[in-house]
Design a protein around this motif. Structure first.
Motif, short mmCIF file in Angstrom:
data_model
loop_
_atom_site.label_atom_id
_atom_site.label_comp_id
_atom_site.label_asym_id
_atom_site.label_seq_id
_atom_site.Cartn_x
_atom_site.Cartn_y
_atom_site.Cartn_z
N LEU A 122 -15.34 -13.40 13.30
CA LEU A 122 -15.54 -12.60 14.56
C LEU A 122 -14.15 -11.46 14.63
O LEU A 122 -13.10 -12.18 14.43
N PRO A 123 -14.02 -10.46 15.32
CA PRO A 123 -13.14 -9.62 15.60
C PRO A 123 -11.98 -10.46 16.33
O PRO A 123 -12.29 -11.19 17.18
N ILE A 124 -10.74 -9.79 16.05
CA ILE A 124 -9.82 -10.17 16.83
C ILE A 124 -9.15 -9.26 17.58
O ILE A 124 -8.90 -8.08 16.76
N GLU A 125 -8.75 -9.06 18.78
CA GLU A 125 -8.38 -7.97 19.33
C GLU A 125 -6.82 -7.64 18.73
O GLU A 125 -6.04 -8.27 18.68
N GLY A 126 -7.04 -6.17 18.72
CA GLY A 126 -5.73 -5.51 18.18
C GLY A 126 -5.80 -5.65 16.57
O GLY A 126 -4.87 -4.91 16.15
N VAL A 127 -6.45 -6.39 15.92
CA VAL A 127 -6.26 -6.49 14.50
C VAL A 127 -7.21 -5.62 13.97
O VAL A 127 -8.65 -5.72 14.09
N ASN A 128 -6.96 -4.49 13.48
CA ASN A 128 -7.87 -3.42 12.59
C ASN A 128 -7.10 -2.62 11.56
O ASN A 128 -6.00 -2.90 11.39
N SER A 129 -7.80 -1.67 11.17
CA SER A 129 -7.11 -1.09 9.97
C SER A 129 -6.17 -0.19 10.34
O SER A 129 -5.13 0.21 9.80
N GLN A 130 -6.24 0.45 11.84
CA GLN A 130 -5.35 1.33 12.25
C GLN A 130 -4.02 0.54 12.49
O GLN A 130 -2.72 1.27 12.30
N MET A 131 -3.90 -0.78 12.66
CA MET A 131 -2.69 -1.43 12.72
C MET A 131 -1.96 -1.65 11.44
O MET A 131 -0.76 -1.46 11.25
N LEU A 132 -2.57 -1.67 10.21
CA LEU A 132 -1.93 -1.55 8.82
C LEU A 132 -1.27 0.06 8.94
O LEU A 132 -0.27 0.22 8.43
N LEU A 133 -2.20 0.91 9.10
CA LEU A 133 -1.87 2.49 8.98
C LEU A 133 -0.55 2.58 9.87
O LEU A 133 0.31 3.21 9.11
N ASN A 134 -0.40 2.04 10.91
CA ASN A 134 0.74 2.33 11.81
C ASN A 134 1.97 1.66 11.03
O ASN A 134 3.00 1.91 11.44
N ARG A 135 1.84 0.56 10.41
CA ARG A 135 3.05 0.03 9.59
C ARG A 135 3.43 0.74 8.30
O ARG A 135 4.49 0.46 7.87
N MET A 136 2.83 1.72 7.77
CA MET A 136 2.90 2.41 6.67
C MET A 136 3.97 3.37 6.61
O MET A 136 4.00 3.97 7.77
N GLN A 137 4.56 3.79 5.74
CA GLN A 137 5.44 4.97 5.56
C GLN A 137 4.87 6.10 4.94
O GLN A 137 5.22 7.07 4.98
N LEU A 138 4.14 5.84 4.02
CA LEU A 138 3.20 6.66 3.33
C LEU A 138 2.63 7.82 3.93
O LEU A 138 1.76 7.58 5.06
N PRO A 139 3.09 9.13 3.94
CA PRO A 139 2.57 10.15 4.82
C PRO A 139 0.88 10.61 4.43
O PRO A 139 0.29 10.83 5.42
N ASN A 140 0.46 10.50 3.13
CA ASN A 140 -0.89 10.56 2.98
C ASN A 140 -1.72 9.56 2.84
O ASN A 140 -2.07 9.03 2.18
N LEU A 185 0.78 -1.34 0.06
CA LEU A 185 0.00 -0.01 -0.08
C LEU A 185 1.02 1.31 -0.01
O LEU A 185 0.33 2.37 -0.64
N ASP A 186 2.31 1.10 0.60
CA ASP A 186 2.96 2.35 0.37
C ASP A 186 3.31 2.77 -1.29
O ASP A 186 3.89 3.59 -1.41
N MET A 187 3.01 1.74 -2.00
CA MET A 187 3.35 1.99 -3.47
C MET A 187 2.33 3.07 -3.97
O MET A 187 2.69 3.75 -5.24
N VAL A 188 1.01 3.50 -3.41
CA VAL A 188 0.20 4.65 -3.96
C VAL A 188 0.51 5.90 -3.34
O VAL A 188 1.39 5.91 -2.64
N ASP A 189 0.09 6.89 -4.18
CA ASP A 189 0.26 8.37 -3.59
C ASP A 189 -0.66 8.71 -2.36
O ASP A 189 -0.11 9.51 -1.64
N GLU A 190 -1.95 8.25 -2.61
CA GLU A 190 -2.73 8.65 -1.37
C GLU A 190 -3.61 7.47 -1.23
O GLU A 190 -4.13 6.57 -1.98
N LEU A 191 -3.89 7.17 0.20
CA LEU A 191 -4.48 6.07 0.66
C LEU A 191 -5.79 6.42 1.65
O LEU A 191 -5.32 6.91 2.42
N ILE A 192 -6.96 5.86 1.07
CA ILE A 192 -8.02 5.76 2.06
C ILE A 192 -8.15 4.42 2.39
O ILE A 192 -8.61 3.58 1.51
#
Length: 452
Positions: A391-409, A374-381
């Motif tokens: 069922l949900p897994i504790e700590g697994v969410n979209s914020q977890m992915l965002l925190n791992r990314m280098q992309l500023p936008n 996902l860091d390959m794109v220029d802007e990510l929503i």
């Protein structure tokens, strides 16, 4: 159970792409076809308009009167995606019905056919649809059960006048092990469905077992580099494979390539769909249909007229002001192929992507891979995870992915807020990608971009 004995068919989870294909097939044969799904969709509406009765509430009393007691001419098909506590599932179990998985029924249907089965953790839907089109368009014909809606035929099931059948072989829940094909294509064996397999080694073991089930005298075609000992190999631009693409170029927005093998060379093939990954899929499809003596000139013409599969690198908007592509990719390697092809086509344009992760387990298992790609794109929503059957897994969410990314936008938005953001920005190049319900955004986003 013999195919010719079946008069009534009930499908639990009828709205799924594979299940709906079976519903259409048995309806085409003249059977009474009914079913249940939890959600009404465009596809279930189409089935209803074709004469298939569907209910959307999981209550046993809504089961059609034709399915009140088991008999030899009644077939009950279910998908593992339906919860085990389903009232309709348990009605049939408790009343002595034998329930069959979709894959078992595909095995039954294809048993007496010359079967081309396409498997792989990604690429199988486009490749199987491409094989079917090469056979249809060349005048050789086939029947086909596809994992997506063919843009050429506007359906996921095709009826042929001969004994040749093309099927998408699904590795989920080891379903493809019910098939014994004459020709098998394996496009990829990347780690996936680890909630089922536990680890990559067990997934690999199942693919090897599938490859071993080819009928005597049959043919295995697989991507070069996969851990398979036999068969014909193919690749994108790797000349060590038995077949490969070369001289790949883009002319006026269309992909062209040459097909090369030890016995056949086809020059200047124009692809009807975009993407370097689809050229690789085309090499596999060519190699498979050449085993059926399809003429190279017919193959070349058919690939030019191939329009792909809905939600597989599908152009939604293509105007001088806006390009909008929608894709089903939901694994890091699928995303990589999709994004790389877009950047090759439009290197000067800023790429805005909206991604919906699919499944908590897949997001957890491949979090670093998703972040890298996902860091390959220029802007990510980023949308929240689509849970499907989980069922949900504790700590697994979209914020977890965002925190791992280098992309500023980058940002996380709801679906409604994502549409509003695109309406405000009106990007020149937009990609929506994911296997959940992100497809519900396609029309709203299309209207935003075409109604400036």
């Amino acid at each position: 159970m013999e195919l010719h004995d079946i008069k009534r068919v009930y499908l639990i989870g009828i709205g799924g792409i594979g299940m709906s294909g079976l519903a259409r097939y048995f309806h085409h044969l003249g059977c009474i076809v009914c079913g249940y799904d939890k959600t009404e969709t465009e596809l279930t509406s189409q089935l209803h308009n074709e004469g298939i009765q569907i209910v959307f509430e999981d209550h046993a009393e809504y089961i059609h009167m034709s399915f009140q007691k088991p008999c030899n001419d009644t077939l009950i098909i279910y998908t593992p995606a339906v919860p085990k506590d389903s009232h309709i599932v348990n009605y049939f179990k408790n009343h002595g019905f034998e329930l069959f998985k979709r894959s078992q029924v595909l095995g039954l249907i294809s048993k007496s056919s010359y079967t081309i089965a396409v498997a792989g953790t990604h690429g199988k839907t486009t490749t199987s649809t491409m094989v079917a089109h090469l056979l249809k368009a060349s005048g050789n014909d086939c029947s086909a059960f596809l994992g997506g809606i063919s843009s050429n035929y506007q359906t996921n099931v095709l009826y042929g006048s001969n004994n040749v059948m093309v099927v998408e072989a699904d590795e989920y829940d080891r379903s493809f092990l019910t098939l014994y094909p004459d020709v098998a294509i394996i496009t990829s064996m990347d780690a996936d469905h680890l909630d089922i397999y536990g680890d990559h080694a067990h997934l690999t073991e199942s693919f090897k077992l599938f490859a071993s089930q080819i009928k005597p005298g049959g043919t295995l075609v697989h991507k070069n580099g996969l851990p398979l000992d036999e068969g014909y190999t193919y690749a994108f631009e790797d000349a060590t494979a038995d077949a490969h693409a070369s001289n790949v170029r883009i002319i006026d927005g269309d992909f062209y390539f040459d097909y090369n093998s030890a016995t056949v060379n086809i020059s200047d093939i124009r692809m009807g769909i975009a993407g370097t990954h689809n050229i690789e899929n085309a090499v596999a499809a060519i190699e498979a249909v050449l085993k059926l003596d399809i003429a190279p000139a017919d193959i070349k013409a058919a690939l030019a007229s191939f329009r792909g599969v809905k939600r597989r690198f599908e152009y939604i908007v293509k105007t001088p002001k806006h390009i909008y592509i929608d894709d089903y990719a939901h694994h890091p390697e699928e995303l990589r192929a999709c994004i790389s092809s877009i950047k090759r086509l439009y290197p000067a344009k800023k790429l805005t992507a909206i991604f919906q992760p699919h499944l908590y387990t897949r997001t957890r298992d491949f979090a670093d891979g998703f972040a890298e790609v996902l860091d390959m794109v220029d802007e990510l929503i980023l949308l929240e995870i689509y849970p499907a059957r989980e069922l949900p897994i504790e700590g697994v969410n979209s914020q977890m992915l965002l925190n791992r990314m280098q992309l500023p936008n980058k940002k996380i938005l709801s679906k409604e807020a994502a549409v509003a953001a695109i309406a405000a920005e009106k990007p020149e190049l937009l990609l929506t990608v994911g296997a959940g319900d992100i497809d519900t955004l396609v029309n709203p986003l299309k209207q935003v971009l075409i109604n400036e």
